[in-house]
Design a protein around this motif. Sequence first.
Motif, mmCIF file in Angstrom:
data_model
loop_
_atom_site.group_PDB
_atom_site.id
_atom_site.type_symbol
_atom_site.label_atom_id
_atom_site.label_comp_id
_atom_site.label_asym_id
_atom_site.label_seq_id
_atom_site.Cartn_x
_atom_site.Cartn_y
_atom_site.Cartn_z
ATOM 1 N N VAL A 242 0.858 -1.188 0.000
ATOM 2 C CA VAL A 242 0.000 0.000 0.000
ATOM 3 C C VAL A 242 0.893 1.237 0.000
ATOM 4 C CG1 VAL A 242 -1.737 1.297 1.297
ATOM 5 C CG2 VAL A 242 -1.858 -1.201 1.197
ATOM 6 N N ARG A 243 0.557 2.174 -0.867
ATOM 7 C CA ARG A 243 1.311 3.424 -0.946
ATOM 8 C C ARG A 243 0.505 4.563 -0.326
ATOM 9 N NH1 ARG A 243 6.628 2.449 -1.727
ATOM 10 N NH2 ARG A 243 7.027 1.218 -3.608
ATOM 11 N N GLY B 14 -3.645 8.482 1.938
ATOM 12 C CA GLY B 14 -3.804 9.829 2.503
ATOM 13 C C GLY B 14 -2.821 10.850 1.972
ATOM 14 N N GLY B 15 -2.008 10.464 0.991
ATOM 15 C CA GLY B 15 -0.962 11.358 0.508
ATOM 16 C C GLY B 15 -1.477 12.646 -0.098
ATOM 17 N N CYS C 158 -0.350 17.370 -4.818
ATOM 18 C CA CYS C 158 -1.718 16.894 -4.595
ATOM 19 C C CYS C 158 -2.462 16.807 -5.920
ATOM 20 C CB CYS C 158 -2.442 17.832 -3.628
ATOM 21 S SG CYS C 158 -4.186 17.437 -3.373
ATOM 22 N N TYR C 159 -2.329 17.847 -6.718
ATOM 23 C CA TYR C 159 -3.010 17.897 -8.016
ATOM 24 C C TYR C 159 -2.510 16.769 -8.912
ATOM 25 C CZ TYR C 159 -5.348 20.266 -11.927
ATOM 26 O OH TYR C 159 -6.188 20.580 -12.975
ATOM 27 N N LEU D 204 6.921 8.142 -1.892
ATOM 28 C CA LEU D 204 7.235 8.136 -0.470
ATOM 29 C C LEU D 204 6.934 9.516 0.108
ATOM 30 C CD1 LEU D 204 10.575 6.125 -0.618
ATOM 31 C CD2 LEU D 204 8.309 5.280 0.010
ATOM 32 N N VAL D 205 5.703 9.722 0.466
ATOM 33 C CA VAL D 205 5.225 11.044 0.861
ATOM 34 C C VAL D 205 5.943 11.550 2.104
ATOM 35 C CG1 VAL D 205 3.200 12.371 1.563
ATOM 36 C CG2 VAL D 205 2.968 10.564 -0.151
#
Length: 621
Positions: free
Chosen positions: A384-385, A390-391, A404-405, A493-494
């Motif tokens: 799961v990434r 929730g990134g 985000c966009y 990798l947020v």
Amino acid sequence: MAKPKLTDKKPFMTTTALLSWMLPLAALLAVGISLVVFESDYLFKVQELNLFLYTPLFFKQQLVVSGGFLTWLGCYFTQFFYHPALGVTLLCLWWALLMWLFKRTFRIANRYSALLLLPLALMVITDVDLGYWIYYLKFRGHFFATTVGFSLSLAVVWAYRCLPVRWHLRTVFIPVAVALLYPVAGVYALIAAIVMAVMSWVVNDSVASKVTDCIVALLSVAAVPLLFYRMVFCQTSIENIWFTGMPLFLMPDRYPAYYTPWIVMTALMAVLALTVRVSVPAKPRRPLLFWSSQLVLVGCVAFATWHFWFKDRNFHHEIRMYHCIDNQDWEGVLSEYRSMDADEEPTRMMWMMKNLALTRLGRAGDEMFRYKNGDAPCNAPFLVRLTQTGGKQLYFNYGKVNFCYRWCLEDGVEYGWRVDFIKYLLKCSLVNGELVAAKKYMDILKQTKYYAGYAERYEAYIRNPKLIAKDSEFATIAHYMDAKDVLTSDNTLVEIFLLNMFSNEDSSDPLYQEQTLLAALQQKDIQLFWPRFFHYAQIHQGERMPTHYQEAAYLYGHLENQVDISNMPFDEEVKSNYEGFMALAQQNAGLTEEQLKPILYPMYGGTFYYEYFLIRNQKSY
């Protein structure tokens, strides 16, 4: 014998038949209550990851593949999970219809009503066993589509059984029914054909008709999808034309175990198809054995449903924290984090959302490490990434609007457009001042049932862009926005990306600058920490220094002796905690770090000292 009066009518349902429904309806009620009580946040999240538009174009877009009508209908009903109780009521009504069709199709006797729990349990499991799949499934409307699909299959099989033998009506009916149902329901038309093939050996009298119906059914399964693929639904890949209308569990490998409910349901229908002409005696020959077997069946079904119900607490914590952040309920985020049991370990997503809440409340410097840290893996058979869970929300709230966009667009293309994505695309466009794009996303949300008001809330911002800066949410995010917010690679990798970015920057904006200090603190990088620390002290002259910043400075000052900390006004608690922590650690010098944790955590678990020495090698995702 007296003739019956002309006014006499056969009752719609006898008392015995009515009583036979008590067990299935009681089970249905129990399932419905459980979903509303325990899964409301989950169901609300499911509808956020859904999109139904009241436009002709949306309807046409679903019908470009076989089974598209199921998608359209599933998306339509899924939107009602916006009010979980309403959505569950509609879902339970569909399950009730499925059980009724199941009983009528296979002529299940009243005393065998416990058998009706089997299709109910299988349909419940397909919905509640998904877990993190809700972020990755590309099939839309799954929550309702499976139930509707099997209902259509049962209706076709029932019609086949009720047709007369003469004129080969049943034989003709099979390919016609498959051809009519396949574009609407996809794989469920093929399931119906398989069950009709099995049933043909029971309901037909001659061997020739049995063999003929079976051959016709199998040919229909093979030929109808190919014909539609060649002539109509060319957008479907050829290897999937026999599975349309069913979610594909690919990430990136296949996970066949998730298809068990479909396999069991099809097998159950095939087995019961062989019993439609079995006569049932008026009373069971061995009552005790019969009722005992019914109780065992009920117990097994209840246990299987409970066993396969996805009960991972971190998954539910994450969803509830996500909703709190969307509503800017920062105390709610912290309350949910604190609700973990003592033996639970948080995921990195939970840790980051908790830190975001503390940052918004201005308490991160004092409380960040007072919450249990951890890196519990997501309970899923695949990786799961954070970008898919929730990134996007984290990027937006930390002012990285372009990231985000970007992820909203990429995941929209990959997994299908969803309300959640459209909402963030709208807000990103507004914050960036891209009003034309914002108007486009606003118009999309206006075509939904429950988010039209959400879009209209921002409509005034299009007419008067100055209102954007006055919006409390956007005004805070503006502090974290940087002219250097250009798209680079975050490698999905947020957490690591945000920590590296903030810790290597500096700013004169107090909110942004504190975030750089918090990032350096979490990086445990002494060389990065000191410049951020002194800049923070300069900006906040005359103010109290938060506890964790003091702890880090006091620790680093003693570790390296490169910075003179003798004149810094440290709190007595900071100094005493350091002395006590180091003394207790020295007393247990022969123990490993894992052995030290339960010894040091009760007294010093909320300090940076514990974080620095004993929290290591955490895995982000």
